[in-house]
Write an enzyme that holds these catalytic residues in place. Structure first.
Site, short mmCIF file in Angstrom:
data_model
loop_
_atom_site.label_atom_id
_atom_site.label_comp_id
_atom_site.label_asym_id
_atom_site.label_seq_id
_atom_site.Cartn_x
_atom_site.Cartn_y
_atom_site.Cartn_z
N ARG A 197 -0.15 2.43 -8.10
CA ARG A 197 -1.12 3.50 -7.82
C ARG A 197 -2.38 3.38 -8.69
NH1 ARG A 197 1.00 7.10 -4.27
NH2 ARG A 197 -0.31 8.87 -4.79
N LEU B 127 0.88 -1.16 0.00
CA LEU B 127 0.00 0.00 0.00
C LEU B 127 0.91 1.21 0.00
CD1 LEU B 127 -2.68 -0.97 2.69
CD2 LEU B 127 -3.06 -0.71 0.24
N ASP B 128 0.60 2.20 -0.80
CA ASP B 128 1.41 3.42 -0.86
C ASP B 128 1.49 4.08 0.50
OD1 ASP B 128 1.59 3.10 -3.64
OD2 ASP B 128 -0.23 4.28 -3.96
N GLU B 129 2.48 4.93 0.67
CA GLU B 129 2.67 5.66 1.92
C GLU B 129 1.41 6.43 2.31
OE1 GLU B 129 5.88 8.83 3.83
OE2 GLU B 129 5.98 8.35 1.70
N SER C 225 -1.67 5.66 1.47
CA SER C 225 -2.85 4.79 1.50
C SER C 225 -2.89 4.06 2.84
CB SER C 225 -2.81 3.78 0.36
OG SER C 225 -2.83 4.45 -0.88
#
Length: 188
Positions: free
Chosen positions: A146, A44-46, A48
């Site tokens: 993303r 998961l992105d930073e 998210s």
């Protein structure tokens, strides 16, 4: 014997244990004393949040990351998302990926009629003076860089907050941001 964990990754954390670039980043190892060789299954992105599975079992990681396992996300988007935009999401949209155009696979998507109970995010998104927001559920079997954010932008509703709420049969449920739960295995 392998170890398996469910974690509610908070906003602002990287989905990794080691970060060797110069800037100081928050890492998963700060949330719990994980055993050696623990790895995140997917990322998961930073910016998210949500359900992240961790394991010491590489084979389990392969199974969960397969295209057979659905991942469901709730996205808070800028504006009141239309049924036409949701239909576009379902049918696949063109996004940029590594400098090329990519059409996402068909997916499940629907507008959430009420605001999901996900708790407060660590950083305020914005206030109502900037216009209305709405929530949409998007369920994917692929996971490009993303992807959900690019998909909602492609249909005219940029993502403001993104939370993964389900991986296969495993749900985020009432796990609080930063909370870690050790489990006997994953029934995805």
């Amino acid at each position: 014997m392998h170890h398996h964990f469910l974690i509610h990754k908070p906003y602002g954390y990287l989905s990794q244990f080691i970060y060797q670039l110069k800037r100081k980043k928050k890492l998963l190892g700060e949330l719990y004393d994980f055993p050696e060789n623990t790895m995140a299954i997917g990322r998961l992105d930073e910016d998210s949040e949500g359900l992240l599975l961790l394991t010491t079992d590489g084979m389990m990681s392969e199974i969960v990351r397969s295209k057979k396992v659905e991942k469901e996300y709730y996205a808070q988007v800028d504006g009141l998302i239309t049924e036409e935009a949701v239909e576009q999401l379902r049918n696949g949209v063109e996004i940029g990926l590594h400098g090329k155009k990519y059409k996402t696979k068909k997916c499940k998507s629907f507008k959430l009629e009420s605001i999901p109970n996900l708790g407060e995010r660590g950083k305020k998104i914005r206030d109502e003076r900037h216009g209305p927001t709405s929530w949409v559920s998007i369920t994917l079997t692929e996971g490009k860089f993303r992807q959900v954010r690019k998909m909602t932008s492609a249909v005219g509703f940029p993502t403001l907050r993104l939370v993964r709420v389900r991986v296969g049969n495993i749900h985020l449920n009432d796990l609080k941001a930063g909370e870690v739960l050790e489990v006997s295995g994953f029934d995805v």
